[in-house]
Motif scaffolding. Sequence first.
Motif, PDB file in Angstrom:
ATOM      1  N   THR A  38       0.865  -1.191   0.000  1.00  0.00           N
ATOM      2  CA  THR A  38       0.000   0.000   0.000  1.00  0.00           C
ATOM      3  C   THR A  38       0.898   1.238   0.000  1.00  0.00           C
ATOM      4  O   THR A  38       2.130   1.133  -0.095  1.00  0.00           O
ATOM      5  CB  THR A  38      -0.925   0.024   1.241  1.00  0.00           C
ATOM      6  OG1 THR A  38      -0.173   0.475   2.388  1.00  0.00           O
ATOM      7  CG2 THR A  38      -1.540  -1.341   1.514  1.00  0.00           C
ATOM      8  N   VAL A  39       0.284   2.410   0.162  1.00  0.00           N
ATOM      9  CA  VAL A  39       1.059   3.654   0.185  1.00  0.00           C
ATOM     10  C   VAL A  39       2.000   3.743   1.384  1.00  0.00           C
ATOM     11  O   VAL A  39       2.871   4.622   1.423  1.00  0.00           O
ATOM     12  CB  VAL A  39       0.128   4.885   0.173  1.00  0.00           C
ATOM     13  CG1 VAL A  39      -0.594   5.014  -1.157  1.00  0.00           C
ATOM     14  CG2 VAL A  39      -0.872   4.833   1.323  1.00  0.00           C
ATOM     15  N   PHE A  40       1.851   2.833   2.342  1.00  0.00           N
ATOM     16  CA  PHE A  40       2.760   2.855   3.488  1.00  0.00           C
ATOM     17  C   PHE A  40       4.127   2.259   3.156  1.00  0.00           C
ATOM     18  O   PHE A  40       5.015   2.239   3.999  1.00  0.00           O
ATOM     19  CB  PHE A  40       2.120   2.161   4.694  1.00  0.00           C
ATOM     20  CG  PHE A  40       1.107   3.044   5.372  1.00  0.00           C
ATOM     21  CD1 PHE A  40       1.483   3.914   6.386  1.00  0.00           C
ATOM     22  CD2 PHE A  40      -0.214   3.047   4.962  1.00  0.00           C
ATOM     23  CE1 PHE A  40       0.558   4.759   6.981  1.00  0.00           C
ATOM     24  CE2 PHE A  40      -1.151   3.879   5.556  1.00  0.00           C
ATOM     25  CZ  PHE A  40      -0.764   4.744   6.567  1.00  0.00           C
ATOM     26  N   TRP A  73      -4.592   2.974  -0.535  1.00  0.00           N
ATOM     27  CA  TRP A  73      -4.741   2.968   0.917  1.00  0.00           C
ATOM     28  C   TRP A  73      -5.059   1.540   1.387  1.00  0.00           C
ATOM     29  O   TRP A  73      -5.662   0.762   0.640  1.00  0.00           O
ATOM     30  CB  TRP A  73      -5.863   3.922   1.298  1.00  0.00           C
ATOM     31  CG  TRP A  73      -5.868   4.334   2.736  1.00  0.00           C
ATOM     32  CD1 TRP A  73      -6.727   3.938   3.710  1.00  0.00           C
ATOM     33  CD2 TRP A  73      -4.970   5.262   3.356  1.00  0.00           C
ATOM     34  NE1 TRP A  73      -6.423   4.525   4.897  1.00  0.00           N
ATOM     35  CE2 TRP A  73      -5.347   5.359   4.722  1.00  0.00           C
ATOM     36  CE3 TRP A  73      -3.875   6.002   2.905  1.00  0.00           C
ATOM     37  CZ2 TRP A  73      -4.672   6.170   5.633  1.00  0.00           C
ATOM     38  CZ3 TRP A  73      -3.210   6.812   3.810  1.00  0.00           C
ATOM     39  CH2 TRP A  73      -3.604   6.894   5.158  1.00  0.00           C
ATOM     40  N   THR A  89      -7.316   0.222   3.180  1.00  0.00           N
ATOM     41  CA  THR A  89      -8.727  -0.180   3.120  1.00  0.00           C
ATOM     42  C   THR A  89      -9.102  -0.730   1.742  1.00  0.00           C
ATOM     43  O   THR A  89      -9.936  -1.636   1.637  1.00  0.00           O
ATOM     44  CB  THR A  89      -9.649   1.004   3.452  1.00  0.00           C
ATOM     45  OG1 THR A  89      -9.323   2.101   2.584  1.00  0.00           O
ATOM     46  CG2 THR A  89      -9.483   1.451   4.894  1.00  0.00           C
ATOM     47  N   HIS A 132       6.900   7.121  -0.191  1.00  0.00           N
ATOM     48  CA  HIS A 132       5.875   8.148   0.059  1.00  0.00           C
ATOM     49  C   HIS A 132       6.073   8.839   1.403  1.00  0.00           C
ATOM     50  O   HIS A 132       5.152   9.468   1.919  1.00  0.00           O
ATOM     51  CB  HIS A 132       4.473   7.510   0.028  1.00  0.00           C
ATOM     52  CG  HIS A 132       4.155   6.792  -1.240  1.00  0.00           C
ATOM     53  ND1 HIS A 132       4.195   7.396  -2.480  1.00  0.00           N
ATOM     54  CD2 HIS A 132       3.780   5.507  -1.473  1.00  0.00           C
ATOM     55  CE1 HIS A 132       3.862   6.509  -3.411  1.00  0.00           C
ATOM     56  NE2 HIS A 132       3.613   5.360  -2.826  1.00  0.00           N
ATOM     57  N   ILE A 187       3.431  10.551   3.825  1.00  0.00           N
ATOM     58  CA  ILE A 187       2.917   9.669   4.874  1.00  0.00           C
ATOM     59  C   ILE A 187       4.081   9.303   5.795  1.00  0.00           C
ATOM     60  O   ILE A 187       4.593   8.181   5.761  1.00  0.00           O
ATOM     61  CB  ILE A 187       2.279   8.405   4.267  1.00  0.00           C
ATOM     62  CG1 ILE A 187       1.256   8.807   3.214  1.00  0.00           C
ATOM     63  CG2 ILE A 187       1.600   7.549   5.336  1.00  0.00           C
ATOM     64  CD1 ILE A 187       0.692   7.643   2.447  1.00  0.00           C
ATOM     65  N   SER A 234      -0.201   0.239   8.657  1.00  0.00           N
ATOM     66  CA  SER A 234      -0.941  -0.338   7.536  1.00  0.00           C
ATOM     67  C   SER A 234      -1.796  -1.513   8.011  1.00  0.00           C
ATOM     68  O   SER A 234      -2.976  -1.630   7.660  1.00  0.00           O
ATOM     69  CB  SER A 234       0.045  -0.800   6.457  1.00  0.00           C
ATOM     70  OG  SER A 234      -0.609  -1.420   5.390  1.00  0.00           O
ATOM     71  N   LEU A 244      -4.860  -0.348  10.077  1.00  0.00           N
ATOM     72  CA  LEU A 244      -5.937   0.193   9.241  1.00  0.00           C
ATOM     73  C   LEU A 244      -6.704  -0.930   8.544  1.00  0.00           C
ATOM     74  O   LEU A 244      -7.933  -0.879   8.415  1.00  0.00           O
ATOM     75  CB  LEU A 244      -5.355   1.163   8.210  1.00  0.00           C
ATOM     76  CG  LEU A 244      -4.845   2.502   8.759  1.00  0.00           C
ATOM     77  CD1 LEU A 244      -4.051   3.249   7.695  1.00  0.00           C
ATOM     78  CD2 LEU A 244      -6.004   3.363   9.257  1.00  0.00           C
TER      79      LEU A 244
END
Length: 371
Positions: A48-50, A56, A58, A83, A87, A95, A98
């Motif tokens: 993910t973006v993490f 995201w 989700t 990122h 972030i 991550s 979430l």
Amino acid sequence: MKNTSILIITLLLTSLVSAQHSHTSEHALTYPNIEGYVSLKADLHIHTVFSDGNVWPTIRVQEALRENLDAISLTEHLEYQPHIDDIPHPDRNRSYNLAMEEAKEHDLLIVHGSEITRSAPMGHNNAVFIKDANLLLTEKAEKSFSEAKKQNAFVFWNHPAWYAQNPKGNPILSDFQKERIKNGELHGIEVINSVDYSEESLALALEQNLTIMGTSDIHGLIDWDYTEKGHDRPITLVFAKEKSLESMQEALFAGRTVAVYNSLLIGKAEFLMPLLKASIKVNSVKYIPKTQILEVQLENISSSPLLFQNDMEYSFYSSSPVFEIPALGKYTLRIKTLEEKENIDLKLKAIGAFTAPKTSPVIIWPIVVTE
């Protein structure tokens, strides 16, 4: 005032659409259970973006629900966060947390995981079923692996044949991997990563008794990278005693898996052969009136198109010896038995499946003529 009203209406509509997003899809994956185990559909290599993904957490949960997966793991790179300017979260568990929140009302297992990222020969490795990702972030890779072991993590070697690290496109079993295996710190290996199947990685899996894995390694959207191209995401079928994190973890350590990508199925014979046999239902067996040609209707109850080759003493009528039974579809074989039989063994080689490099299993279905 007018602009404020428009904004409120827009926000309400957006909220309504978000609340009503669908968790069903025509691309939902299904595979039969095998005797003694449930077949859990898992993708344990996702970003993910993490780390370096584009969505995201989700969204990863929603994609998995739409595809009827049983388990996923968001395996963010520990050492690589492109990122970070946008972030800059210091907690490497963010991550996972979430995803857990998004999945809490759904029957989807979220496996806590991270990716230990190093250059060759150490390469990239996923540690899943961890307890705290922050403790795996160390200067020395050896310490990351020993910490993963302390957390009773299942660790597998990612894309060992990746040409960016090994230009020949073949995995290299270095002293580092040998030491990790010897120490009980490396347990599995990807034989399918994204669209790549590595025969050499399968050979290593069998030689070193490593669990066979298949993963999407998704960074973008599943729809864009797979579905719109006519593919399903690669997954690992994990044969667990029940659907739970504990049972799934036990199955992975025990090596009860089959890697799947569309019509390609890779696994040890003791698991792949029962899966193939369970995937095909024999619906009817009868002779065409006044002939010795036996009609056998087969139904594929799995999401993989299955490719077979005739391995019987009898030949087919009006059919190639090589044929495909579509995913969730039917196919009628016409077999020239030369004389009427009360029963025969339907014997087919699964040429889209492999138990070793270039080795496909032969599956036998004993069938009884009903008419």
